[in-house]
Design an enzyme around this catalytic site. Structure first.
Site, PDB file in Angstrom:
ATOM      1  N   ARG A  98      59.020 -81.317 -27.717  1.00 15.27           N
ATOM      2  CA  ARG A  98      59.774 -81.021 -26.503  1.00 15.27           C
ATOM      3  C   ARG A  98      58.948 -80.270 -25.476  1.00 15.27           C
ATOM      4  O   ARG A  98      59.021 -80.548 -24.266  1.00 15.27           O
ATOM      5  CB  ARG A  98      61.049 -80.228 -26.862  1.00 15.27           C
ATOM      6  CG  ARG A  98      61.892 -79.788 -25.680  1.00 15.27           C
ATOM      7  CD  ARG A  98      62.099 -80.862 -24.628  1.00 15.27           C
ATOM      8  NE  ARG A  98      62.608 -82.108 -25.160  1.00 15.27           N
ATOM      9  CZ  ARG A  98      62.607 -83.249 -24.486  1.00 15.27           C
ATOM     10  NH1 ARG A  98      62.099 -83.311 -23.276  1.00 15.27           N
ATOM     11  NH2 ARG A  98      63.088 -84.349 -25.029  1.00 15.27           N
ATOM     12  N   LYS A 133      56.552 -72.511  -2.925  1.00 15.44           N
ATOM     13  CA  LYS A 133      57.870 -72.713  -3.531  1.00 15.44           C
ATOM     14  C   LYS A 133      57.698 -73.408  -4.879  1.00 15.44           C
ATOM     15  O   LYS A 133      58.097 -74.548  -5.091  1.00 15.44           O
ATOM     16  CB  LYS A 133      58.766 -73.504  -2.592  1.00 15.44           C
ATOM     17  CG  LYS A 133      59.070 -72.760  -1.304  1.00 15.44           C
ATOM     18  CD  LYS A 133      59.880 -73.594  -0.337  1.00 15.44           C
ATOM     19  CE  LYS A 133      60.135 -72.836   0.964  1.00 15.44           C
ATOM     20  NZ  LYS A 133      60.875 -73.655   1.948  1.00 15.44           N
ATOM     21  N   LYS A 165      54.091 -64.927   9.019  1.00 15.88           N
ATOM     22  CA  LYS A 165      55.279 -65.739   9.239  1.00 15.88           C
ATOM     23  C   LYS A 165      56.216 -65.066  10.240  1.00 15.88           C
ATOM     24  O   LYS A 165      55.910 -63.986  10.763  1.00 15.88           O
ATOM     25  CB  LYS A 165      55.959 -66.013   7.894  1.00 15.88           C
ATOM     26  CG  LYS A 165      55.069 -66.818   6.939  1.00 15.88           C
ATOM     27  CD  LYS A 165      55.696 -67.017   5.579  1.00 15.88           C
ATOM     28  CE  LYS A 165      56.864 -67.978   5.621  1.00 15.88           C
ATOM     29  NZ  LYS A 165      56.435 -69.360   5.907  1.00 15.88           N
ATOM     30  N   GLU A 205      52.527 -68.553  11.757  1.00 13.86           N
ATOM     31  CA  GLU A 205      53.677 -69.431  11.954  1.00 13.86           C
ATOM     32  C   GLU A 205      54.342 -69.104  13.285  1.00 13.86           C
ATOM     33  O   GLU A 205      54.569 -67.934  13.600  1.00 13.86           O
ATOM     34  CB  GLU A 205      54.665 -69.231  10.811  1.00 13.86           C
ATOM     35  CG  GLU A 205      55.983 -69.968  10.973  1.00 13.86           C
ATOM     36  CD  GLU A 205      56.988 -69.557   9.911  1.00 13.86           C
ATOM     37  OE1 GLU A 205      56.859 -70.041   8.785  1.00 13.86           O
ATOM     38  OE2 GLU A 205      57.881 -68.738  10.232  1.00 13.86           O
TER      39      GLU A 205
END
Length: 290
Positions: A98, A133, A165, A205
């Protein structure tokens, strides 16, 4: 990024999580002397990734297991293809099954989705890149899978490149408006860049066109146009005019990525490559004996 040490550390932790006190089923029902031969079989077409990770699950469970991975990372395959063959003590093969499958399915799913995005922007000059992410603890695995699919990697972590950002900019130029905002933003960014080693790449950004000139004046190497409409992306590319790398980001899908690429941006970052890729359907078909 996907070093042998990283593979062994992460796969070892996964094996310990799955069988912290051994595999009760295998120990109770399978003879200690039984051997097994298993094939990693594709239930659907895709792009393979994670061969070394798959093999490590069995090697770390029992060094007596032999794994022959016939598919290369980045190789496409059809449904029904045999991607690897596993031979060894049956108890150990089934104990590792698994964990090995989970990694191979996850990584191949990411590689397959990435390949679809790469194909969608073919001949535009834009490169598809991932984001941060990623699943905590699995970044090296997922980033490797993106490369297997023909994509590229963004910064690996907060430590190896700068990305200022929207929330950073809000703090840097807090309270400033109009011309004062532009000057405050440029000066704040310049001050930060001056504190960095000259080798550090700086990306900023922006979420509106009027931020572009102040950011370029500060010396940014890459400008990310975040959630821009197509017309504004084209205007942004024209404004930057080769003075920095242009990255597009935000809400990118397979349906929209081609049009985004055709605006002339250099890079398109896609969080979905890692946070939304479905696991590919792979199976391990086992038979007792050689």
């Amino acid at each position: 990024m996907l070093t042998p040490q990283t593979i062994d550390r992460v796969v070892g932790a996964a094996l310990e999580e799955d069988a912290p006190w051994g595999d009760l089923t295998a120990q109770a029902f399978l003879p200690a002397e039984a051997t097994a031969r298993a094939e990693l079989v594709a239930r659907e077409a895709g792009v393979f990734s994670g061969g070394a990770v798959f093999a490590a699950a069995f090697r770390l469970t029992d060094p007596a297991i032999r794994v022959d991975v016939s598919a290369r990372d980045g190789e496409t395959f059809d449904a029904g293809a045999v991607l690897a063959v596993v031979k060894g003590p049956a108890r150990a093969v089934l104990t590792a099954e698994r964990v090995g499958l989970n990694f191979a399915q996850r990584m191949s799913g990411i590689a397959t989705l990435t390949a679809q995005y790469v194909a969608a922007v073919a001949n535009t000059g834009a490169r598809i890149v991932d984001t941060r992410k990623t699943t905590p603890g699995l970044r090296a695995f997922e980033r490797h899978a993106v490369r297997s699919g023909g994509g590229f990697n963004h910064r690996h972590s907060l430590s190896d490149a700068v990305m200022a950002k929207d929330n950073h900019l809000a703090v840097l130029a807090a309270g400033a408006k109009g011309a004062d905002y532009a000057a405050a933003l440029t000066n704040a960014l310049r001050a930060g860049i001056a504190r960095l080693p000259h080798t550090t790449h700086v990306e900023v950004e922006v979420d509106r066109l009027e931020q572009i000139e102040p950011v370029l004046a500060a010396g940014a190497h890459t400008v990310m146009l975040d959630n821009f409409a197509l017309d504004d992306l084209r205007r942004g590319v024209d404004l930057i005019a080769g003075r920095a790398v242009v990255e597009a980001s935000g809400g990118v899908t397979l349906d929209t990525v081609r049009a985004i690429a055709e605006t002339g941006v250099d890079v398109i970052s896609v969080g979905a490559l890692t946070h939304s890729a479905p696991a590919l359907d792979l199976g391990l078909d086992v038979a007792i004996g050689d």
